[in-house]
Design a protein around this motif. Structure first.
Motif, mmCIF file in Angstrom:
data_model
loop_
_atom_site.group_PDB
_atom_site.id
_atom_site.type_symbol
_atom_site.label_atom_id
_atom_site.label_comp_id
_atom_site.label_asym_id
_atom_site.label_seq_id
_atom_site.Cartn_x
_atom_site.Cartn_y
_atom_site.Cartn_z
ATOM 1 N N ALA A 30 0.827 -1.216 0.000
ATOM 2 C CA ALA A 30 0.000 0.000 0.000
ATOM 3 C C ALA A 30 0.857 1.260 0.000
ATOM 4 O O ALA A 30 0.466 2.291 -0.560
ATOM 5 N N ALA A 31 2.037 1.184 0.633
ATOM 6 C CA ALA A 31 2.914 2.348 0.719
ATOM 7 C C ALA A 31 3.891 2.432 -0.451
ATOM 8 O O ALA A 31 4.527 3.471 -0.652
ATOM 9 N N GLY A 32 4.013 1.335 -1.207
ATOM 10 C CA GLY A 32 4.948 1.312 -2.322
ATOM 11 C C GLY A 32 6.395 1.247 -1.877
ATOM 12 O O GLY A 32 7.286 1.824 -2.513
ATOM 13 N N VAL A 33 6.655 0.521 -0.755
ATOM 14 C CA VAL A 33 8.015 0.366 -0.239
ATOM 15 C C VAL A 33 8.261 -1.111 0.043
ATOM 16 O O VAL A 33 7.374 -1.948 -0.115
ATOM 17 N N ARG A 35 9.174 -4.531 2.427
ATOM 18 C CA ARG A 35 8.797 -4.988 3.766
ATOM 19 C C ARG A 35 9.855 -4.588 4.797
ATOM 20 O O ARG A 35 9.530 -4.244 5.938
ATOM 21 N N THR A 36 11.134 -4.599 4.398
ATOM 22 C CA THR A 36 12.211 -4.208 5.303
ATOM 23 C C THR A 36 12.038 -2.767 5.765
ATOM 24 O O THR A 36 12.242 -2.439 6.938
ATOM 25 N N SER A 37 11.626 -1.899 4.834
ATOM 26 C CA SER A 37 11.407 -0.493 5.199
ATOM 27 C C SER A 37 10.269 -0.368 6.199
ATOM 28 O O SER A 37 10.346 0.413 7.152
ATOM 29 N N VAL A 38 9.202 -1.151 5.995
ATOM 30 C CA VAL A 38 8.074 -1.119 6.938
ATOM 31 C C VAL A 38 8.538 -1.576 8.320
ATOM 32 O O VAL A 38 8.209 -0.958 9.340
ATOM 33 N N SER A 39 9.320 -2.653 8.349
ATOM 34 C CA SER A 39 9.814 -3.164 9.624
ATOM 35 C C SER A 39 10.649 -2.114 10.343
ATOM 36 O O SER A 39 10.500 -1.897 11.547
ATOM 37 N N ARG A 40 11.528 -1.436 9.609
ATOM 38 C CA ARG A 40 12.377 -0.416 10.238
ATOM 39 C C ARG A 40 11.571 0.748 10.776
ATOM 40 O O ARG A 40 11.854 1.290 11.845
ATOM 41 N N VAL A 41 10.539 1.136 10.040
ATOM 42 C CA VAL A 41 9.686 2.231 10.498
ATOM 43 C C VAL A 41 8.961 1.828 11.777
ATOM 44 O O VAL A 41 8.907 2.593 12.756
ATOM 45 N N MET A 42 8.413 0.617 11.804
ATOM 46 C CA MET A 42 7.647 0.172 12.958
ATOM 47 C C MET A 42 8.518 -0.016 14.202
ATOM 48 O O MET A 42 8.050 0.122 15.327
ATOM 49 N N SER A 49 14.082 7.114 5.122
ATOM 50 C CA SER A 49 13.872 8.548 4.905
ATOM 51 C C SER A 49 12.561 8.992 5.544
ATOM 52 O O SER A 49 11.677 8.178 5.833
ATOM 53 N N GLU A 50 12.439 10.301 5.733
ATOM 54 C CA GLU A 50 11.194 10.835 6.304
ATOM 55 C C GLU A 50 10.022 10.599 5.365
ATOM 56 O O GLU A 50 8.901 10.366 5.810
ATOM 57 N N ASP A 51 10.271 10.650 4.062
ATOM 58 C CA ASP A 51 9.196 10.391 3.099
ATOM 59 C C ASP A 51 8.690 8.965 3.241
ATOM 60 O O ASP A 51 7.472 8.720 3.253
ATOM 61 N N THR A 52 9.607 8.004 3.338
ATOM 62 C CA THR A 52 9.211 6.605 3.520
ATOM 63 C C THR A 52 8.452 6.428 4.822
ATOM 64 O O THR A 52 7.430 5.726 4.873
ATOM 65 N N ARG A 53 8.926 7.072 5.880
ATOM 66 C CA ARG A 53 8.271 6.965 7.178
ATOM 67 C C ARG A 53 6.825 7.462 7.110
ATOM 68 O O ARG A 53 5.896 6.815 7.603
ATOM 69 N N ARG A 54 6.614 8.602 6.442
ATOM 70 C CA ARG A 54 5.259 9.155 6.325
ATOM 71 C C ARG A 54 4.366 8.238 5.510
ATOM 72 O O ARG A 54 3.199 8.019 5.852
ATOM 73 N N ALA A 59 -0.154 4.483 5.192
ATOM 74 C CA ALA A 59 -0.725 3.223 4.721
ATOM 75 C C ALA A 59 -1.228 2.380 5.886
ATOM 76 O O ALA A 59 -2.296 1.756 5.805
ATOM 77 N N ALA A 60 -0.469 2.337 6.976
ATOM 78 C CA ALA A 60 -0.882 1.568 8.145
ATOM 79 C C ALA A 60 -2.182 2.112 8.723
ATOM 80 O O ALA A 60 -3.076 1.341 9.121
#
Length: 356
Positions: A30-33, A35-42, A49-54, A59-60
């Protein structure tokens, strides 16, 4: 949530009434990133990056996804969540240490899960807190309390990386980054002796109640005795207000010209009682404390010793990161960090007032 409850190994949790189990892959799509990026954000890590975090959080929110961070780390054998056992956070010294440890952990991409204990009986509640933190499957433990003995801590050491924060360690196999309490006690005692005091009351905490304060008090006594000063120990437990009334009585009777306290909080209690009794500070009696972290202590002019809380937090987290990485040949951590004397207005030369 345990690994058995998460057969896919995602560490994801869905609401009981949800039609299907949401995973990190769903959020990633849903976020277009990745799974590793999602894990790091969580996990609150900084490697995104801040863009990825937002995008991940947006999406969550849209999907109604709620991560189970501890289960996620357990499934991936991660060790970025650390347990923190903290002595009474209402105490300014521990409250500041808690804040500084959190900031240092965040900078190191570590997450702290904390518990705090106030009143205790020989460390039993604090040991129970360690067991609860262990039950959360944390990767390591930071023990920031002077109320847990080395004997109580030793059974945990073979199971998980543990490091003390603040309390000097009495064994040679428990990791510790501590304040140099011997330096604190010696520095304060020398300051009082240099001011000319020859009859001093020392408020002494029992070893089992607070080992750091015990070291401060016994070091003060030994240092002053070496300078030829007459010492009158006042046990903290000797009265309803922890030795305060006894120490103040010695001052009002003219038997001592200075009172040394193991903490700034106890120093303030002594100062209140002296003021109520009409005793001038430092005109009639001098008073010292220790910790140096009270807000407004400079305005009050307290004579104290500033413990290096910020430095200790950074060094503790750095050492924990090394232990988690299991770097060979590191040996047992044994750091003691000295602070600095804060010469305030509560210490002056002894007065010529005689005992009534």
């Amino acid at each position: 949530m345990s690994v058995e409850d998460d057969p896919a190994g995602d560490g994801d949790a869905a609401a009981p009434d949800a039609p299907s189990s949401l995973t990190m892959e769903d959020v990633a799509a849903a976020a277009g990133v990745s799974r590793t990026s999602v894990s790091r954000v969580m996990l609150g890590q900084k490697k995104v990056s801040e863009d990825t975090r937002r995008r991940v959080f947006a999406a969550a929110d849209r999907l109604g996804y709620v991560p189970n961070v501890l289960a996620s780390e357990l499934a991936s054998r991660g060790t970025s969540t650390i347990g923190l056992l903290l002595r009474d956070a209402a105490n300014p010294a521990y409250g500041l240490l808690f804040t500084q440890l959190q900031e240092a952990a965040h900078a190191a991409d570590l997450t702290l899960v904390s518990m705090t204990v106030t009143a205790d009986n020989r460390g039993q509640r604090q040991v129970a807190g360690l067991h609860r933190l262990m039950g959360m499957r944390v990767g390591g433990l930071i023990v920031a309390t002077g109320g847990v003995t080395s004997e109580q801590l030793e059974p945990f050491c073979s199971r998980i990386p543990i490091i003390r924060a603040g309390r000097p360690e009495t064994t040679e196999h428990i990791h510790a980054v501590s304040y140099d309490e011997v330096h604190a006690g010696r520095t304060l005692a020398e300051h009082v002796a240099d001011a000319g005091h020859r009859d001093v009351a020392i408020v002494v905490t029992a070893e089992g109640d607070s080992y750091p304060e015990f070291v401060r008090g016994t070091t003060m006594a030994a240092t002053l005795a070496g300078r030829g000063v007459r010492i009158i120990p006042v046990p903290v437990g000797a009265g309803p207000r922890g030795g305060v009334d006894e120490a103040v009585a010695l001052a009002t009777e003219g038997r001592v010209s200075a009172i040394m306290c193991p903490s700034d909080l106890r120093q303030l209690e002594v100062l209140r009682s002296l003021a109520a009794a009409g005793v001038s500070v430092p005109g009639d009696v001098s008073v010292t404390g220790c910790d140096g972290v009270l807000h407004g202590a400079d305005l009050l002019g307290l004579t104290t010793y500033r413990i290096p809380v910020e430095q200790l937090a950074v060094r503790t987290v750095a050492r924990m990161a090394e232990l988690l990485a299991a770097r060979p040949g590191a040996g047992v951590v044994a750091e003691r960090l000295p602070g600095v004397l804060v010469p305030g207005r509560t210490v002056g030369p002894p007065s010529s007032r005689k005992e009534p």
